[in-house]
Design a protein around this motif. Structure first.
Motif, PDB file in Angstrom:
ATOM      1  N   GLU A   1      38.313 -46.844 -24.284  1.00 52.96           N
ATOM      2  CA  GLU A   1      39.256 -46.239 -23.353  1.00 52.96           C
ATOM      3  C   GLU A   1      40.490 -47.124 -23.205  1.00 52.96           C
ATOM      4  O   GLU A   1      40.404 -48.350 -23.321  1.00 52.96           O
ATOM      5  CB  GLU A   1      38.630 -46.053 -21.967  1.00 52.96           C
ATOM      6  CG  GLU A   1      37.374 -45.214 -21.917  1.00 52.96           C
ATOM      7  CD  GLU A   1      36.125 -46.064 -21.949  1.00 52.96           C
ATOM      8  OE1 GLU A   1      35.075 -45.597 -21.455  1.00 52.96           O
ATOM      9  OE2 GLU A   1      36.187 -47.205 -22.446  1.00 52.96           O
ATOM     10  N   SER A   2      41.594 -46.492 -22.941  1.00 49.71           N
ATOM     11  CA  SER A   2      42.828 -47.207 -22.642  1.00 49.71           C
ATOM     12  C   SER A   2      43.714 -46.325 -21.775  1.00 49.71           C
ATOM     13  O   SER A   2      43.441 -45.126 -21.626  1.00 49.71           O
ATOM     14  CB  SER A   2      43.563 -47.602 -23.927  1.00 49.71           C
ATOM     15  OG  SER A   2      43.921 -46.457 -24.672  1.00 49.71           O
ATOM     16  N   GLY A   3      44.744 -46.935 -21.209  1.00 49.74           N
ATOM     17  CA  GLY A   3      45.715 -46.166 -20.448  1.00 49.74           C
ATOM     18  C   GLY A   3      45.612 -46.294 -18.946  1.00 49.74           C
ATOM     19  O   GLY A   3      46.424 -45.736 -18.210  1.00 49.74           O
ATOM     20  N   GLY A   4      44.608 -47.004 -18.471  1.00 51.91           N
ATOM     21  CA  GLY A   4      44.501 -47.188 -17.036  1.00 51.91           C
ATOM     22  C   GLY A   4      45.591 -48.090 -16.503  1.00 51.91           C
ATOM     23  O   GLY A   4      46.358 -48.692 -17.267  1.00 51.91           O
ATOM     24  N   GLY A   5      45.665 -48.178 -15.184  1.00 58.71           N
ATOM     25  CA  GLY A   5      46.673 -49.032 -14.560  1.00 58.71           C
ATOM     26  C   GLY A   5      46.832 -48.728 -13.092  1.00 58.71           C
ATOM     27  O   GLY A   5      46.009 -48.034 -12.492  1.00 58.71           O
ATOM     28  N   LEU A   6      47.901 -49.270 -12.549  1.00 62.51           N
ATOM     29  CA  LEU A   6      48.229 -49.089 -11.133  1.00 62.51           C
ATOM     30  C   LEU A   6      49.381 -48.104 -11.027  1.00 62.51           C
ATOM     31  O   LEU A   6      50.406 -48.267 -11.706  1.00 62.51           O
ATOM     32  CB  LEU A   6      48.622 -50.429 -10.520  1.00 62.51           C
ATOM     33  CG  LEU A   6      49.155 -50.413  -9.092  1.00 62.51           C
ATOM     34  CD1 LEU A   6      48.095 -49.928  -8.116  1.00 62.51           C
ATOM     35  CD2 LEU A   6      49.654 -51.808  -8.701  1.00 62.51           C
ATOM     36  N   VAL A   7      49.213 -47.105 -10.181  1.00 60.29           N
ATOM     37  CA  VAL A   7      50.243 -46.085 -10.014  1.00 60.29           C
ATOM     38  C   VAL A   7      50.293 -45.679  -8.551  1.00 60.29           C
ATOM     39  O   VAL A   7      49.281 -45.772  -7.843  1.00 60.29           O
ATOM     40  CB  VAL A   7      49.954 -44.874 -10.929  1.00 60.29           C
ATOM     41  CG1 VAL A   7      48.672 -44.169 -10.537  1.00 60.29           C
ATOM     42  CG2 VAL A   7      51.117 -43.907 -10.965  1.00 60.29           C
ATOM     43  N   GLN A   8      51.442 -45.245  -8.102  1.00 60.94           N
ATOM     44  CA  GLN A   8      51.571 -44.765  -6.730  1.00 60.94           C
ATOM     45  C   GLN A   8      51.032 -43.343  -6.611  1.00 60.94           C
ATOM     46  O   GLN A   8      50.998 -42.588  -7.600  1.00 60.94           O
ATOM     47  CB  GLN A   8      53.031 -44.801  -6.292  1.00 60.94           C
ATOM     48  CG  GLN A   8      53.564 -46.199  -6.072  1.00 60.94           C
ATOM     49  CD  GLN A   8      54.957 -46.189  -5.455  1.00 60.94           C
ATOM     50  OE1 GLN A   8      55.720 -45.248  -5.640  1.00 60.94           O
ATOM     51  NE2 GLN A   8      55.287 -47.244  -4.714  1.00 60.94           N
ATOM     52  N   ALA A   9      50.629 -43.004  -5.411  1.00 60.24           N
ATOM     53  CA  ALA A   9      50.165 -41.638  -5.158  1.00 60.24           C
ATOM     54  C   ALA A   9      51.239 -40.646  -5.581  1.00 60.24           C
ATOM     55  O   ALA A   9      52.431 -40.858  -5.337  1.00 60.24           O
ATOM     56  CB  ALA A   9      49.830 -41.472  -3.688  1.00 60.24           C
ATOM     57  N   GLY A  10      50.780 -39.585  -6.233  1.00 61.10           N
ATOM     58  CA  GLY A  10      51.701 -38.593  -6.768  1.00 61.10           C
ATOM     59  C   GLY A  10      52.116 -38.846  -8.192  1.00 61.10           C
ATOM     60  O   GLY A  10      52.724 -37.970  -8.830  1.00 61.10           O
ATOM     61  N   GLY A  11      51.801 -40.012  -8.703  1.00 61.67           N
ATOM     62  CA  GLY A  11      52.174 -40.364 -10.060  1.00 61.67           C
ATOM     63  C   GLY A  11      51.192 -39.849 -11.097  1.00 61.67           C
ATOM     64  O   GLY A  11      50.255 -39.105 -10.787  1.00 61.67           O
ATOM     65  N   SER A  12      51.434 -40.263 -12.338  1.00 64.70           N
ATOM     66  CA  SER A  12      50.634 -39.780 -13.467  1.00 64.70           C
ATOM     67  C   SER A  12      50.190 -40.931 -14.363  1.00 64.70           C
ATOM     68  O   SER A  12      50.864 -41.972 -14.436  1.00 64.70           O
ATOM     69  CB  SER A  12      51.453 -38.796 -14.314  1.00 64.70           C
ATOM     70  OG  SER A  12      51.836 -37.659 -13.570  1.00 64.70           O
ATOM     71  N   LEU A  13      49.089 -40.714 -15.022  1.00 60.09           N
ATOM     72  CA  LEU A  13      48.600 -41.610 -16.066  1.00 60.09           C
ATOM     73  C   LEU A  13      47.952 -40.757 -17.141  1.00 60.09           C
ATOM     74  O   LEU A  13      47.428 -39.670 -16.854  1.00 60.09           O
ATOM     75  CB  LEU A  13      47.564 -42.599 -15.528  1.00 60.09           C
ATOM     76  CG  LEU A  13      48.029 -43.784 -14.691  1.00 60.09           C
ATOM     77  CD1 LEU A  13      46.822 -44.522 -14.125  1.00 60.09           C
ATOM     78  CD2 LEU A  13      48.898 -44.725 -15.495  1.00 60.09           C
ATOM     79  N   ARG A  14      47.944 -41.269 -18.362  1.00 59.39           N
ATOM     80  CA  ARG A  14      47.207 -40.608 -19.434  1.00 59.39           C
ATOM     81  C   ARG A  14      46.206 -41.590 -20.008  1.00 59.39           C
ATOM     82  O   ARG A  14      46.590 -42.642 -20.537  1.00 59.39           O
ATOM     83  CB  ARG A  14      48.125 -40.093 -20.541  1.00 59.39           C
ATOM     84  CG  ARG A  14      47.364 -39.239 -21.549  1.00 59.39           C
ATOM     85  CD  ARG A  14      48.246 -38.651 -22.639  1.00 59.39           C
ATOM     86  NE  ARG A  14      48.537 -39.616 -23.689  1.00 59.39           N
ATOM     87  CZ  ARG A  14      48.871 -39.281 -24.933  1.00 59.39           C
ATOM     88  NH1 ARG A  14      48.955 -37.993 -25.276  1.00 59.39           N
ATOM     89  NH2 ARG A  14      49.159 -40.212 -25.828  1.00 59.39           N
ATOM     90  N   LEU A  15      44.949 -41.248 -19.900  1.00 61.53           N
ATOM     91  CA  LEU A  15      43.882 -42.059 -20.479  1.00 61.53           C
ATOM     92  C   LEU A  15      43.580 -41.580 -21.893  1.00 61.53           C
ATOM     93  O   LEU A  15      43.666 -40.383 -22.179  1.00 61.53           O
ATOM     94  CB  LEU A  15      42.622 -41.982 -19.635  1.00 61.53           C
ATOM     95  CG  LEU A  15      42.744 -42.330 -18.153  1.00 61.53           C
ATOM     96  CD1 LEU A  15      41.373 -42.294 -17.490  1.00 61.53           C
ATOM     97  CD2 LEU A  15      43.404 -43.687 -17.962  1.00 61.53           C
ATOM     98  N   SER A  16      43.212 -42.514 -22.737  1.00 59.91           N
ATOM     99  CA  SER A  16      42.807 -42.200 -24.104  1.00 59.91           C
ATOM    100  C   SER A  16      41.394 -42.708 -24.339  1.00 59.91           C
ATOM    101  O   SER A  16      41.003 -43.744 -23.803  1.00 59.91           O
ATOM    102  CB  SER A  16      43.751 -42.852 -25.120  1.00 59.91           C
ATOM    103  OG  SER A  16      45.072 -42.380 -24.979  1.00 59.91           O
ATOM    104  N   CYS A  17      40.674 -41.985 -25.155  1.00 60.54           N
ATOM    105  CA  CYS A  17      39.325 -42.387 -25.566  1.00 60.54           C
ATOM    106  C   CYS A  17      39.277 -42.275 -27.082  1.00 60.54           C
ATOM    107  O   CYS A  17      39.227 -41.163 -27.622  1.00 60.54           O
ATOM    108  CB  CYS A  17      38.276 -41.498 -24.912  1.00 60.54           C
ATOM    109  SG  CYS A  17      36.591 -41.753 -25.530  1.00 60.54           S
ATOM    110  N   ALA A  18      39.309 -43.406 -27.752  1.00 57.12           N
ATOM    111  CA  ALA A  18      39.280 -43.431 -29.215  1.00 57.12           C
ATOM    112  C   ALA A  18      37.851 -43.621 -29.688  1.00 57.12           C
ATOM    113  O   ALA A  18      37.192 -44.588 -29.282  1.00 57.12           O
ATOM    114  CB  ALA A  18      40.169 -44.555 -29.730  1.00 57.12           C
ATOM    115  N   ALA A  19      37.393 -42.712 -30.527  1.00 61.42           N
ATOM    116  CA  ALA A  19      35.999 -42.716 -30.977  1.00 61.42           C
ATOM    117  C   ALA A  19      35.899 -43.083 -32.445  1.00 61.42           C
ATOM    118  O   ALA A  19      36.788 -42.754 -33.249  1.00 61.42           O
ATOM    119  CB  ALA A  19      35.373 -41.344 -30.747  1.00 61.42           C
TER     120      ALA A  19
END
Length: 124
Positions: free
Chosen positions: A6-24
């Motif tokens: 997994e990758s793409g996590g982090g710290l974001v403010q409420a209302g924001g966006s993130l995209r997580l990836s899962c490479a298999a």
């Protein structure tokens, strides 16, 4: 060797966006369903979303429906979780997992392969 990363996590403010990836890697991706789970401190792990790599069928838990979108790029053996309108209660470690059976729902039965997790923190 089977790997889910997994990758793409982090710290974001409420209302924001993130995209997580899962490479298999290490298994026939098209034969598997990939699920996203999360676990917040002091809480049980919960299923968030899953996708069938063979036909693209998807499932979302009620807590994320309309805000999160799961997708799969079979050419890259990668599943994504686009998370929009994030809330502080979405804060958790997010894990992806793989299983052969397509069973839409929140359960984690049969998921034999798991990634190491990525932290998502949503500040208020």
């Amino acid at each position: 060797e089977v790997q889910l990363v997994e990758s793409g996590g982090g710290l974001v403010q409420a209302g924001g966006s993130l995209r997580l990836s899962c490479a298999a890697s290490g298994f026939t991706f098209d034969d598997y369903a990939i699920g996203w789970f999360r676990q917040a401190p002091g809480k049980e792990r919960e299923g968030v979303s899953c996708i069938s790599s063979s036909d693209g069928s998807t499932y979302y838990s009620d807590s994320v429906k309309g805000r999160f979108t799961i997708s799969s790029d079979n050419a890259k053996n990668t599943v994504y979780l686009q998370m929009n309108s994030l809330k502080p209660e979405d804060t958790a470690v997010y894990y992806c997992a793989a299983r052969l059976a397509w069973i839409p729902g929140r359960g984690d039965e049969g998921y034999g392969y798991w990634g190491q997790g990525t932290q998502v923190t949503v500040s208020s």
